[in-house]
Design a protein around this motif. Structure first.
Motif, PDB file in Angstrom:
ATOM      1  N   LEU A 171       0.823  -1.215   0.000  1.00 18.21           N
ATOM      2  CA  LEU A 171       0.000   0.000   0.000  1.00 18.21           C
ATOM      3  C   LEU A 171       0.853   1.259   0.000  1.00 18.21           C
ATOM      4  O   LEU A 171       0.626   2.188  -0.788  1.00 18.21           O
ATOM      5  N   LEU A 172       1.838   1.308   0.900  1.00 13.24           N
ATOM      6  CA  LEU A 172       2.684   2.500   0.982  1.00 13.24           C
ATOM      7  C   LEU A 172       3.478   2.693  -0.301  1.00 13.24           C
ATOM      8  O   LEU A 172       3.641   3.830  -0.783  1.00 13.24           O
ATOM      9  N   SER A 173       3.956   1.604  -0.883  1.00 18.57           N
ATOM     10  CA  SER A 173       4.709   1.698  -2.137  1.00 18.57           C
ATOM     11  C   SER A 173       3.842   2.241  -3.264  1.00 18.57           C
ATOM     12  O   SER A 173       4.336   2.959  -4.136  1.00 18.57           O
ATOM     13  N   ALA A 174       2.553   1.906  -3.247  1.00 13.16           N
ATOM     14  CA  ALA A 174       1.653   2.398  -4.296  1.00 13.16           C
ATOM     15  C   ALA A 174       1.532   3.918  -4.238  1.00 13.16           C
ATOM     16  O   ALA A 174       1.534   4.594  -5.276  1.00 13.16           O
ATOM     17  N   VAL A 175       1.438   4.476  -3.028  1.00 13.91           N
ATOM     18  CA  VAL A 175       1.345   5.934  -2.892  1.00 13.91           C
ATOM     19  C   VAL A 175       2.658   6.586  -3.295  1.00 13.91           C
ATOM     20  O   VAL A 175       2.678   7.595  -4.025  1.00 13.91           O
ATOM     21  N   ALA A 176       3.780   6.017  -2.833  1.00 15.93           N
ATOM     22  CA  ALA A 176       5.083   6.590  -3.169  1.00 15.93           C
ATOM     23  C   ALA A 176       5.332   6.542  -4.672  1.00 15.93           C
ATOM     24  O   ALA A 176       5.858   7.500  -5.261  1.00 15.93           O
ATOM     25  N   ALA A 177       4.952   5.440  -5.315  1.00 18.88           N
ATOM     26  CA  ALA A 177       5.148   5.318  -6.760  1.00 18.88           C
ATOM     27  C   ALA A 177       4.309   6.345  -7.512  1.00 18.88           C
ATOM     28  O   ALA A 177       4.760   6.930  -8.504  1.00 18.88           O
ATOM     29  N   GLN A 178       3.089   6.577  -7.039  1.00 21.37           N
ATOM     30  CA  GLN A 178       2.235   7.563  -7.694  1.00 21.37           C
ATOM     31  C   GLN A 178       2.797   8.964  -7.543  1.00 21.37           C
ATOM     32  O   GLN A 178       2.785   9.770  -8.474  1.00 21.37           O
ATOM     33  N   ALA A 179       3.326   9.266  -6.338  1.00 25.71           N
ATOM     34  CA  ALA A 179       3.936  10.582  -6.121  1.00 25.71           C
ATOM     35  C   ALA A 179       5.127  10.784  -7.048  1.00 25.71           C
ATOM     36  O   ALA A 179       5.296  11.854  -7.660  1.00 25.71           O
ATOM     37  N   ALA A 180       5.975   9.765  -7.161  1.00 26.45           N
ATOM     38  CA  ALA A 180       7.140   9.879  -8.039  1.00 26.45           C
ATOM     39  C   ALA A 180       6.709  10.026  -9.499  1.00 26.45           C
ATOM     40  O   ALA A 180       7.301  10.809 -10.254  1.00 26.45           O
ATOM     41  N   LYS A 181       5.680   9.289  -9.885  1.00 27.53           N
ATOM     42  CA  LYS A 181       5.187   9.358 -11.262  1.00 27.53           C
ATOM     43  C   LYS A 181       4.692  10.751 -11.607  1.00 27.53           C
ATOM     44  O   LYS A 181       4.861  11.230 -12.735  1.00 27.53           O
ATOM     45  N   MET A 182       4.087  11.428 -10.624  1.00 24.21           N
ATOM     46  CA  MET A 182       3.527  12.753 -10.854  1.00 24.21           C
ATOM     47  C   MET A 182       4.548  13.857 -10.635  1.00 24.21           C
ATOM     48  O   MET A 182       4.214  15.042 -10.748  1.00 24.21           O
ATOM     49  N   GLY A 183       5.787  13.503 -10.309  1.00 29.16           N
ATOM     50  CA  GLY A 183       6.816  14.503 -10.091  1.00 29.16           C
ATOM     51  C   GLY A 183       6.700  15.218  -8.761  1.00 29.16           C
ATOM     52  O   GLY A 183       7.261  16.309  -8.583  1.00 29.16           O
ATOM     53  N   TYR A 184       6.001  14.625  -7.796  1.00 28.18           N
ATOM     54  CA  TYR A 184       5.836  15.249  -6.490  1.00 28.18           C
ATOM     55  C   TYR A 184       7.134  15.123  -5.684  1.00 28.18           C
ATOM     56  O   TYR A 184       7.964  14.257  -5.944  1.00 28.18           O
ATOM     57  N   GLY A 185       7.255  16.009  -4.674  1.00 28.47           N
ATOM     58  CA  GLY A 185       8.517  16.092  -3.951  1.00 28.47           C
ATOM     59  C   GLY A 185       8.631  15.206  -2.736  1.00 28.47           C
ATOM     60  O   GLY A 185       9.747  14.863  -2.331  1.00 28.47           O
ATOM     61  N   ARG A 186       7.492  14.801  -2.119  1.00 27.94           N
ATOM     62  CA  ARG A 186       7.600  13.988  -0.910  1.00 27.94           C
ATOM     63  C   ARG A 186       6.243  13.382  -0.558  1.00 27.94           C
ATOM     64  O   ARG A 186       5.196  13.814  -1.055  1.00 27.94           O
ATOM     65  N   VAL A 187       6.305  12.382   0.310  1.00 25.03           N
ATOM     66  CA  VAL A 187       5.117  11.772   0.910  1.00 25.03           C
ATOM     67  C   VAL A 187       5.317  11.831   2.415  1.00 25.03           C
ATOM     68  O   VAL A 187       6.378  11.467   2.919  1.00 25.03           O
TER      69      VAL A 187
END
Length: 229
Positions: A171-187
């Protein structure tokens, strides 16, 4: 007198049977939640409140969750507002499905022993005789230092019988992967200081536990007092 025949060759020792451990395979899927999942989300949040010893703060209803998480007027697209990802577990593979905003993530897990789920009927989800095992709820925030948006995880919860088996990491990896995909800076998220298992898990995931920060919160009567000004 005829010579005696040679003795027969020794019989090979029987090869010992190799007993392989029983393998119990479960299939996991993470998908975007919809309004039809609200009853399961509500039960998950209540179980989380019990686990965190915060039931005295729990006042959410299915109706209030439905209207705020899945508004019918001017809904925002997933990942640009509050988003819920559901974790489902099934004894059989999930059918291949597509979603333009978030293709479901699937993975198989092998265990030596079956997982007994006493609440399976309460969390039954179709299809594949699947059950809802957990969820993560998050929404965008912003870092002025990075000048980038990010995600703030409000809740990440896996039901007790499915913990410490890799599903929380999924679950946590799914959120982190989505953030990275969208170019976001942190979770970011918070953890209760007594929950040492969760702290160890987050550190193993590479997260920093920021000891110097404290949560400040206005809520309830203290918040409503500002409405009078």
């Amino acid at each position: 007198m005829a010579a005696a025949s040679p003795p027969p060759p020794p019989t090979p020792a029987p090869t010992p049977a190799v007993t392989l451990p029983n393998s119990h395979t479960l299939f996991a899927r993470i998908r975007l939640a919809t309004s039809s999942d609200v009853p399961h989300i509500h039960k998950l949040i209540h179980q989380m409140a019990v686990f965190e010893r915060l039931t005295h703060l729990f006042s959410a209803t299915e109706s209030s969750l439905s209207s705020t998480l899945f508004p019918t007027t001017s809904p925002s697209p997933p990942f640009h507002s509050t988003t819920v990802l559901l974790l489902e577990i099934s004894p059989t593979p999930f059918p291949t499905t597509t979603h333009s905003l978030f293709p479901p993530i699937t993975k198989s897990f092998n265990f030596d022993l079956p997982i007994a789920d006493p609440d399976a009927d309460l969390f039954r989800s179709s299809p594949n005789n699947a059950v809802v095992a957990g969820f993560v709820l998050f929404f965008p925030n912003y870092s002025t230092f990075l000048a980038k948006p990010g995600f703030y995880i409000e809740d990440l919860f896996v039901r007790e019988c499915y913990r410490r088996k890799g599903f929380g990491k999924m679950l946590l990896s799914a959120v982190a992967a989505q953030a990275a995909k969208m170019g976001y800076g942190r979770v970011e998220w918070v953890v209760l200081d007594w929950n040492v298992n969760a702290i160890k898990f987050y550190e193993e995931m590479g997260a920093q536990i920021l000891q110097e920060w404290r949560i400040c919160r206005l809520t309830g009567e203290a918040l409503q007092a500002y409405a009078l000004n």
